[in-house]
Design a protein around this motif. Sequence first.
Motif, short mmCIF file in Angstrom:
data_model
loop_
_atom_site.label_atom_id
_atom_site.label_comp_id
_atom_site.label_asym_id
_atom_site.label_seq_id
_atom_site.Cartn_x
_atom_site.Cartn_y
_atom_site.Cartn_z
N PHE A 242 6.19 -4.12 7.49
CA PHE A 242 6.27 -3.39 6.23
C PHE A 242 5.95 -4.32 5.05
N ASP A 246 2.64 -4.43 2.44
CA ASP A 246 2.88 -4.41 1.01
C ASP A 246 2.22 -5.60 0.33
N MET B 114 1.98 3.74 4.19
CA MET B 114 1.64 2.32 4.12
C MET B 114 0.20 2.09 3.65
N GLY B 274 12.49 3.18 11.14
CA GLY B 274 12.04 1.81 11.26
C GLY B 274 12.97 0.91 12.04
#
Lengths: 316, 277
Positions: A242, A246, B114, B274
């Motif tokens: 993640f 980013d 994302m 997640g």
Amino acid sequence: MATNDGGLSLSQQRQRAAFWFIAPMLAALFCVAAWPLLRTFWFSFTNTTLSDLYGGEFIGFDNYLSVRVLESGRWIWRGTLVDPAWWNAVWNTVRFAFVSVFFETVLGLIVALVLNAEFKGRGLVRAAILIPWAIPTIVSAKMWAWMLNDQFGIINDIMLNLGLISQKIAWTASTDTAMYAVLMVDIWKTTPFMALLILAGLQMVPRDIYEAARIDGVNPVKVFFKITLPLIRPALMVAIIFRMLDALRIFDLVYVLTPNSAATKTMSVISRENMIDFDKFAYGAAQSTLLFAILAVFVSAYIWLGRVDLSGEGQK
Amino acid sequence: MTAQKLLSTIGFYALVVVIVVFSVFPFYYAIITSFATGTELFKVSYWPATFNLANYESVLGGRNFPRSILNSVFIATLTVTFALFLAVTASYALARVRFRGRGLLLMMILAVSMFPQIAVLAGLFELIRFLGIFNTPWAMILSYTIFTLPFTVWVLTTFMRDLPVEIEEAAIVDGATPWIIITKVFLPLLWPALVTTGLLAFIGAWNEFLFALTFTSSETTRTTPVAIALLSGASQQEIPWGPIMAASVIVTIPLVILVLIFQRKIVAGLTAGGVKG
């Protein structure tokens, strides 16, 4: 899913309802994600300009790479793939992403381990680390730009007083330090997020495992590397991907903290600059398409190699 | 042995202090700076020396910054309402109904969240021009859907998956349709989750910069992050640090308060999905 009675079975009814429940969301996502993405792909193969969005012509791969042979026999390569500014941005982005995520993971792990321990004032610490996360990125960029100011900044003042530096440093303006400035702010801002994700993983480790290890007299460092780390690996892997995604698309922090600095310009910044500021709309679209392709390859490789279960459904 | 224990306790608390100071100091320093004017601004001070509201007056007394705050509130509120509305029904279907391709659909939604936003910028720019909403709040409300919607769907799906199946079975036995199940059975149970996801989506919309910068062209349509980023002084060389810090404090204080009030829920929302291994 099987049906054996005449009319609509209950599960069929439910599936039909499910379709209508999902349809509006899918339609919305199509409009704001899939369609614009496809249009960006298309623009990257045209010579569209910002002022005339519908006047572009198909020019194949020329925005990416094209070659022209001069009469003298020299080959002239053009396009993003031979643009040194683009490769500089790719290198900046990759360097930024790996360094920042590395430090955020290590520091996040430390903060998470601290928060996982029982001590007085734990709630206060957790509240404190949420503050950097809650502050808008633009605000953090401005706050740090002020603290890193070469003349009046407090960071230079502290470091001079501690004798760490002998003269004031123009952190955000100098090409040698601009990347450090961006890294510093990003690590400050996103370590809390990392810490919270890791903490959630830590809290799922049963306490009696530690108990057993302590009774057996196992060294705490060994406990960490042999028990804790393997057990939180799934949570850690997800947190890292993640953060990585980013970091690879970072725009706002770089744009505000170190404007127009070639030392920090990332892929997102250079794409937008071409698209909007330099009126090379299609060229910028090609660069953003490349960024998308790089991310897609990266994510697929990571999920495949790391066997990361992102869906959360688990294969227990 | 006890000396060693004492030493490790001291070490631990020293670490705690370092973490807290690092986290809080920049914001504390921004607050101090926001109360300083004139030459005080250019003397480094670690403690609040003056209490001068001039910076706040100059920011809030101007015409554009209050307008930016209103823009931001309007955009973020509508974005969140829109996303929650679409997400509640969709996440019910995704969490509670078994159908072919569900896993794939969830992965696609996650993939969208994302996305590098720059990859859709050119296409969105065209769409927004086509719809004639360039330089209006609607441009942001539309484009923010790309990150608020997948996120809310994802988090609400994980929340709903954890609700006990018995409640739903009882409702089905009583002949409730899926719509009744959502509105009458699940929604009351989902309030905490809705507050959390709504708040997180609100923060996301409040902080967004790339789209807001690209899809606005006049000072009156800017959102607060863009307004702060582009706040300029009387001359090009002079950066108005005092007013910038005052504006920063104004837009951050409400967020910090909200986050501190809802911190438990936010942590749960952030880590939902997640992390379940």
